[in-house]
Scaffold this motif. Structure first.
Motif, PDB file in Angstrom:
ATOM      1  N   LEU A  97      36.799  42.278  35.308  1.00 40.60           N
ATOM      2  CA  LEU A  97      35.856  42.004  36.386  1.00 40.60           C
ATOM      3  C   LEU A  97      34.914  40.845  36.064  1.00 40.60           C
ATOM      4  CD1 LEU A  97      34.842  45.474  37.869  1.00 40.60           C
ATOM      5  CD2 LEU A  97      36.263  43.690  38.872  1.00 40.60           C
ATOM      6  N   ASP A 153      36.431  37.823  37.377  1.00 36.22           N
ATOM      7  CA  ASP A 153      36.253  37.746  38.826  1.00 36.22           C
ATOM      8  C   ASP A 153      34.840  37.299  39.172  1.00 36.22           C
ATOM      9  OD1 ASP A 153      38.778  38.876  40.265  1.00 36.22           O
ATOM     10  OD2 ASP A 153      38.461  40.238  38.595  1.00 36.22           O
ATOM     11  N   LEU A 165      30.691  42.832  41.564  1.00 40.03           N
ATOM     12  CA  LEU A 165      32.084  43.080  41.217  1.00 40.03           C
ATOM     13  C   LEU A 165      32.163  44.453  40.564  1.00 40.03           C
ATOM     14  CD1 LEU A 165      34.078  40.851  41.963  1.00 40.03           C
ATOM     15  CD2 LEU A 165      31.813  39.905  41.493  1.00 40.03           C
ATOM     16  N   SER A 188      37.586  42.557  43.304  1.00 45.76           N
ATOM     17  CA  SER A 188      38.186  41.328  42.782  1.00 45.76           C
ATOM     18  C   SER A 188      37.562  40.148  43.522  1.00 45.76           C
ATOM     19  CB  SER A 188      39.701  41.322  42.967  1.00 45.76           C
ATOM     20  OG  SER A 188      40.041  41.208  44.338  1.00 45.76           O
ATOM     21  N   SER A 189      37.756  38.958  42.978  1.00 45.02           N
ATOM     22  CA  SER A 189      37.209  37.771  43.628  1.00 45.02           C
ATOM     23  C   SER A 189      37.903  37.517  44.962  1.00 45.02           C
ATOM     24  CB  SER A 189      37.346  36.564  42.700  1.00 45.02           C
ATOM     25  OG  SER A 189      38.699  36.340  42.359  1.00 45.02           O
TER      26      SER A 189
END
Length: 386
Positions: free
Chosen positions: A248, A251, A351, A372-373
């Protein structure tokens, strides 16, 4: 520049050396001269191979890597141009390139005297990072592949692999009531907004001389024009106390990079800060910082946020703050709510793992949480553009 780095046995050469030792030892122990002769022959073959390698080929190598700045998932390639500047034919070569612990091997054919060969090869740039690529290593061996000699040539190169970015919509702000925009004394020069009058200094544009004020004061006065204040984007990436399970944190870095690129695309002045104390003030340098930033749980994290933004909100008006972090606790939520009135807007990117309980959403803060991104970009754009 070339320099010798190593000469050693290949796998075949190592077996040959071990066989020579065993045959000589066994022949002496068993009083069997034929075995001794075979062992000495093997040793002699290794000696001939060593003599062969004494004649090092004279080569020049030019290395290019393009691009030197690349985003995750994009391609980067290296190109080697090898020229034989010696008087005799060079043997086939093996070129080894190392990037982040990954090795890429390229074969270069034998070159006649004065011959030249250009070879290209892909570079593994799938992971974010700042990579120092050591000098390229050229290796060649004897015809029987018993010994090999390697030497490094050239210098080090640096490759930045930027975080992957997503298209993010920017929050729009209303324009200033002043047609020329609000100005401050420390605003950049060279704009069109009038700020004040000051004494003329050599080099000023004579068209900016204020003749009325000059006549009244007896001193040549000029208009002081600056770039009007614009909304600024401040992105703060939590590199400290926030928990980032699994990947994470990667991300979170991608989200921070996406906001930096979005600010540049919207022509907004950018300021990136990390809770670890690093900062940059342009998209290009921000991406370089984000290519090598690391998570350190020993840092204070969002507890340092008040100190990080103090100088920004004091010296500059009209700041939009984006905080990128992991899951926030009650203390961080209270801190964000207390800071909200000091900014044009305050956005919170969290995140979190998919199974995590929905984080608290501070009042007045545009908060988006995602696992997630990619999911963050989708949720953010849906929220901002609705």
């Amino acid at each position: 520049m070339s320099r010798l780095t190593s000469t050693g046995l290949t796998t075949t050469g190592a077996w040959m050396a071990a066989t020579a030792v065993c045959l000589v030892a066994l022949g002496v122990w068993a009083d069997y001269p034929e075995l001794v002769t075979l062992g000495l022959a093997a040793a002699g073959t290794l000696l001939i191979a060593a003599l062969w390698l004494l004649a090092t080929p004279k080569l020049t190598v030019v290395r290019e890597i393009r691009p030197r700045r690349v985003f995750e998932g994009d391609a980067a390639h290296g190109t080697l141009t090898v020229t034989n500047v010696g008087r005799r034919r060079s043997p086939p070569l093996v070129v080894t390139e190392t990037l982040g612990g990954d090795r890429t091997t390229v074969s270069v054919p034998a070159l006649a005297a004065g011959g030249e060969c250009t070879v290209g090869y892909p570079l593994p740039v799938s992971r974010r990072g700042r990579y120092v690529i050591p000098p390229v290593r050229l290796g060649h061996s004897d015809p029987l592949r018993l010994l090999q000699r390697g030497r490094a040539t050239g210098g080090e190169l640096v490759v930045h692999v930027y975080p992957r970015v997503h298209h993010l919509a920017m929050i729009t702000f209303g324009g200033s009531q002043d047609a020329e925009g609000h100005t401050t004394s420390n605003a950049p020069l060279g704009g069109a907004a009038f700020h004040s009058l000051r004494e003329y200094v050599p080099g000023d544009d004579w068209r900016r001389i204020h003749w009325g004020a000059t006549a009244r004061t007896g001193t040549v006065m000029a208009r002081h024009v600056v770039v009007p204040d614009e909304p600024r984007q401040l992105v703060v990436l939590d590199t400290g106390s926030a928990t980032y399970p699994g990947t994470l944190f990667e991300d979170a870095v991608r989200v921070a990079a996406s906001f930096c690129v979005a600010a540049e695309r919207a022509s907004m002045p950018l300021h990136l800060k990390t809770t670890g104390g690093a900062e940059r003030e342009s998209s290009g340098t921000a991406l370089e910082l984000l290519s090598s930033v690391r998570h350190d749980s020993a840092e204070r994290g969002l507890a340092a946020l008040s100190e990080l933004v103090r100088d920004v909100v004091t010296d500059t008006q009209g700041v939009a703050l984006v905080v990128v972090t992991g899951r926030t606790d009650a203390e961080a939520t209270r801190l964000l709510m207390s800071l909200r009135p000091r900014f044009l807007s305050l956005s919170l990117a969290q995140l979190v793992t998919p199974d995590a309980v929905a984080p608290a959403r501070p009042r007045g803060v545009l908060a988006v949480s995602a696992a997630s991104s990619d999911m963050f970009a989708t949720s953010w754009n849906r929220l901002v553009l609705r």
